[in-house]
Design a protein around this motif. Structure first.
Motif, PDB file in Angstrom:
ATOM      1  N   PRO A  17       0.726  -1.252  -0.146  1.00 37.58           N
ATOM      2  CA  PRO A  17       0.092   0.060  -0.167  1.00 37.58           C
ATOM      3  C   PRO A  17       0.906   1.316   0.208  1.00 37.58           C
ATOM      4  O   PRO A  17       0.120   2.306  -0.183  1.00 37.58           O
ATOM      5  CB  PRO A  17      -0.920  -0.220   1.301  1.00 37.58           C
ATOM      6  N   ALA A 137      -4.438  -4.990  -2.378  1.00 41.17           N
ATOM      7  CA  ALA A 137      -4.822  -3.550  -2.047  1.00 41.17           C
ATOM      8  C   ALA A 137      -6.299  -3.523  -1.181  1.00 41.17           C
ATOM      9  O   ALA A 137      -6.544  -2.561  -0.612  1.00 41.17           O
ATOM     10  CB  ALA A 137      -5.152  -2.740  -3.349  1.00 41.17           C
ATOM     11  N   LEU A 173      -6.494  -0.281 -10.806  1.00 42.03           N
ATOM     12  CA  LEU A 173      -5.515  -0.568  -9.796  1.00 42.03           C
ATOM     13  C   LEU A 173      -4.058  -1.242 -10.241  1.00 42.03           C
ATOM     14  O   LEU A 173      -3.135  -0.652 -10.086  1.00 42.03           O
ATOM     15  CB  LEU A 173      -6.063  -1.767  -8.643  1.00 42.03           C
ATOM     16  N   LEU A 208     -11.766   5.414  -6.724  1.00 41.91           N
ATOM     17  CA  LEU A 208     -10.154   5.178  -6.535  1.00 41.91           C
ATOM     18  C   LEU A 208      -9.499   6.138  -6.074  1.00 41.91           C
ATOM     19  O   LEU A 208      -8.693   6.199  -5.120  1.00 41.91           O
ATOM     20  CB  LEU A 208      -9.568   4.262  -7.304  1.00 41.91           C
ATOM     21  N   TYR A 213      -6.742   5.070  -3.274  1.00 40.09           N
ATOM     22  CA  TYR A 213      -6.201   3.904  -3.768  1.00 40.09           C
ATOM     23  C   TYR A 213      -5.254   4.036  -4.805  1.00 40.09           C
ATOM     24  O   TYR A 213      -4.444   3.309  -5.277  1.00 40.09           O
ATOM     25  CB  TYR A 213      -7.404   2.990  -4.139  1.00 40.09           C
TER      26      TYR A 213
END
Length: 784
Positions: A17, A137, A173, A208, A213
């Motif tokens: 992360p 994630a 992602l 996101l 993220y």
């Protein structure tokens, strides 16, 4: 001085992360260094003021050229004694095939024309690999998170739309992980996603980005996105640790005005990099990747490998027995400690029988206590390892130059005011006041990131007092203490083949005192006298029987987290009587979106970790932005009353004489000229008064009414006039839930509908006029 070695080839960071770009470093001489771990029961035992209590692995040198992976610390076993078998990949659903329910919805007949909106899209051939990245994630492979559901990322839960959203989310992602140094734009995906799914692309990308993220961190491209002038409300952040710094940087990018108040003279909180120097030498701690952890007896001789394996296997069997016991006990296990269960099983099964085996067993207990920064007698049997299912895959890595390098990058150019000890936080409907000494800092919202130990101490007064639910959660969760001692030696006197070794104690009450040693002989770069003496005594007891001289250290470094008024401990654990729910309770917002909380003790998935603290900062930045937008929306409605109020009210009353849908006290009018199922409709709820009646029922009631005395007729007429009409605008099936539950919008009077309702009213009025000219009106009514 040890011979200099050329720097090793760079080691790639695994998915994590915190994917920050790391600049190169110069080579530096290798100086032998030790780091010792010691969980302690109270502040009377040795402790220290430097390093990072979240994990045993931390840097003390800003010039370290290495980027070395090392075994992951797990709650179950503390330091991993032997290389673990490579984990099997999780069983993932086939993300390129629709679920059975979706297939059924497509099989409506052989002549049915295919609807492309009900097809699963194919972005590339790496759907399963991208799902694994999403898992790393914190996203489930085939479903939505609670955050996504709350944000309304899809119109309905389940079905083809959700599958396509997940594929798009996972792809975003994965693309972000390919290059975390740049800003990932939505336009990158426009040509990859079919046009009919662009709304899902907008939904996934916006979610996101807003929740941190993607497009977060300290890369220059990310920093450049901070607007020069703020356009959002003001936020006061209490604490400049990882949670506070992460939230501040994210909020600044959102356009908020931010100020950070930090009690110490430095930022970073419980993450602290300390450079060690002496005799013209400097050093920092680092770890290698070996999983071998040999153990030494109190007299310095090595433990027999067969005996070591026997006791370790017995210890793991006891943990398994404890796990089965709590399943049988149910809720009762919440009131039992892990230590009591293990000791009971040990006595019953007699897994450790002689003195050496008992010393080995106590070493494993100490190792488990280190993993939780708390005594086993304080850990909940039911929930001590509740976060294990969320353990992130891959090896741990730490940053060249130490964790302080990350802290400094996050803190760069942030408005931090040091030596500001906050003692009062006031919050209410008009904003917040944060008082530090004689200074008052005002804002729209406040984020409290102080450690759990500070909250437990009551050092900060909240006005009004925190809800009892949160106070109880603060009380239930445990907050432990982990001590570390780092010692810099002039030369390497131990085997450089080992990164870690353990030392047994023949005193059970001191099993966790200097039980684990880490070697920092592969790196370059003031402790209490009693602690140094004891450590040297242990080291000399191990190495001098081998004919090896142990020199005095050049420098020693200790921390005292237990007596540090800004931490009062190291990190949290689930104590007896607590559960993972208490982490969620500590994270809850207070005061109608005015007071927020972040930090490692506010995440049930990643407590007691640096990445957990960091991620809560991103989480609360999104949460604060959400509440600020909701307040702005309500304020806009209040300040923008509809024009021609009387005319619109009259039109509305006429339209609701023939509602398109009616059930009980609810009536709905809509524009029938549009086929969009998500088009806006107006809902009216009638409160009080008599219900509507049919013609025959009405005539009978009128006859009865005419026979009543005058006073009763007037009273009946008065009661009928006490009807109250409240309204709301409604779109798709999730919008009413979203408005009421998330934005706090309530049913309002006619004036509260705003200007949007005026255009809807006008459109419905015009459509009905055209309808009447062609045919009679059709109205659907449900109920009486």
């Amino acid at each position: 001085m040890a011979q200099q070695n050329p720097p090793p080839p760079p080691v790639a960071l695994p998915a994590s992360p915190l994917p920050y770009p790391i600049p190169p470093f110069d080579d530096f001489p290798q100086i032998p260094t030790f780091l010792l771990e010691q969980p302690v029961p109270d502040d009377s035992s040795p402790s220290f003021t430097h390093s990072n209590p979240y994990s045993v692995h931390h840097h003390l040198n800003p010039n370290l050229p290495l980027l070395v992976p090392f075994p992951q610390k797990r709650k179950r076993t503390g330091v991993r004694r032997r290389p673990a078998a490579p984990p099997l990949p999780p069983q993932l659903p086939n993300l390129v095939s629709p679920p059975a329910s979706a297939l059924q919805s497509q099989s409506l007949g052989p002549n049915r024309e295919t609807d492309i909106s009900e097809e699963i899209i194919v972005i590339n051939k790496e759907a399963t690999g991208e799902a694994l990245i999403a898992l790393s994630a914190g996203f489930p492979a085939d479903s939505l998170t609670e955050e996504e559901i709350d944000a309304g990322v899809v119109a309905a839960i389940g079905g083809i739309e959700q599958v396509n959203y997940i594929l798009i989310r996972n792809h975003i992602l994965a693309r972000w992980r390919m290059n975390v140094s740049g800003w990932l734009t939505k336009e990158t995906f426009v040509n990859l996603i079919p046009p009919h799914c662009h709304s899902l692309l907008n939904s996934a990308y916006n979610f996101l980005v807003a929740h941190g993220y993607v497009n977060f961190g300290v890369a220059q491209a990310i920093k450049e996105k901070i607007p020069p002038e703020p356009s959002q409300p003001s936020v006061v952040i209490v604490g400049a640790g990882l949670a506070g710094l992460a939230a501040a940087r994210q909020l600044l990018r959102f356009g908020f005005r931010v100020v950070i108040l930090e009690g110490r003279k430095r930022c970073g909180g419980r993450v602290y990099t300390k450079k060690m120097e002496g005799s013209n030498k400097s050093a920092a701690a680092d770890l290698g990747g070996s999983g071998q952890v040999p153990l030494y007896r109190p007299d310095g001789s090595p433990v027999d490998p067969d005996t070591d394996m026997k006791v370790e296997n017995a210890f793991n069997r006891l943990l398994d027995k404890a796990s089965r016991l709590r399943q049988l006990m149910g809720e009762v296990s919440m009131d039992v400690s892990l230590g009591a269960a293990l000791e009971t099983f040990r006595e019953v099964y007699g897994d450790a029988v002689n003195e050496e085996e008992m010393n080995l067993f106590n070493w494993h207990l100490a190792n488990l206590e280190y993993a939780n920064a708390g005594l086993l007698s304080k850990l909940s049997l039911a929930f001590w390892d509740q976060d294990d299912p969320y353990d992130m895959g891959g090896d741990h890595c730490f940053l060249p130059g130490g964790n302080g390098r990350l802290v400094q990058a996050l803190a760069e150019n942030l408005p931090i005011f040091y030596e500001k000890t906050v003692h009062t936080i006031r919050y209410g409907p008009d904003g917040v006041q944060v008082i530090a000494g004689g200074q008052v800092y005002e804002g729209d919202m406040v984020l409290c990131t102080v450690p759990l130990g500070v909250l437990k101490s009551g050092a900060i007064k909240f006005v009004p007092e925190l809800p009892q639910r949160k106070l109880d959660g603060i009380k239930r969760l445990g907050f432990g203490l982990l001590n570390k001692v780092a010692m810099l030696f002039p030369r390497v006197f131990w085997s450089t083949d080992l990164d870690t070794f353990g030392h047994l104690s023949d005193d059970p009450s001191r099993r966790g005192e200097f039980f684990l040693f880490y070697s920092y002989a592969t790196v370059a770069d003031h402790a209490p006298t009693d602690a140094v003496t004891l450590v040297l005594q242990i080291l000399r007891g191990i190495f001098e029987p081998q004919g090896i001289d142990v020199p005095d250290p050049i420098q020693t470094v200790c921390t005292r987290w237990g007596t540090d008024s800004f931490s009062l401990g190291s990190y949290s654990h689930v104590a007896v009587g607590a559960s993972g729910d208490d982490y969620d309770i500590l994270a809850e917002t207070v005061g109608d979106g005015r007071l927020f909380f972040a930090g490692e003790a506010t995440t049930r998935r990643y407590p007691a970790t640096m990445h957990g603290a960091f991620m809560t900062g991103l989480r609360e930045a999104a949460n604060m932005a959400h509440h600020a937008n909701a307040r702005a929306l309500r304020l806009k409605v209040e300040r923008s009353p509809s024009k021609n109020t009387q005319l619109c009210a009259s039109l509305l009353a006429d339209l609701f004489r023939e509602p398109d849908l009616e059930f009980g006290g609810f009536s709905v009018i809509l524009d029938r000229k549009t086929n969009d199922p998500k088009s806006t409709v107006i809902v009216r709820v009638t409160l009080g008064g008599a219900r509507k009646r049919g013609a025959a029922e009405g005539a009978k009631a009128d006859q009865q009414h005419s026979n009543k005395p005058l006073f009763q007729q007037l009273q009946s007429h008065y009661n009928q006039q006490q009807q109250i009409h409240v309204y709301t605008l409604l779109g798709d099936e999730m919008r009413l839930h979203y408005l009421c539950e998330k934005l706090g919008v309530k049913l309002v009077g006619r004036k509260g509908l705003g200007s949007v309702a005026d255009s809807v009213i006008a459109s419905i009025k015009a459509e009905r006029g055209n309808r009447r000219s062609g045919s009679s009106s059709l109205s659907l009514k449900i109920g009486g």
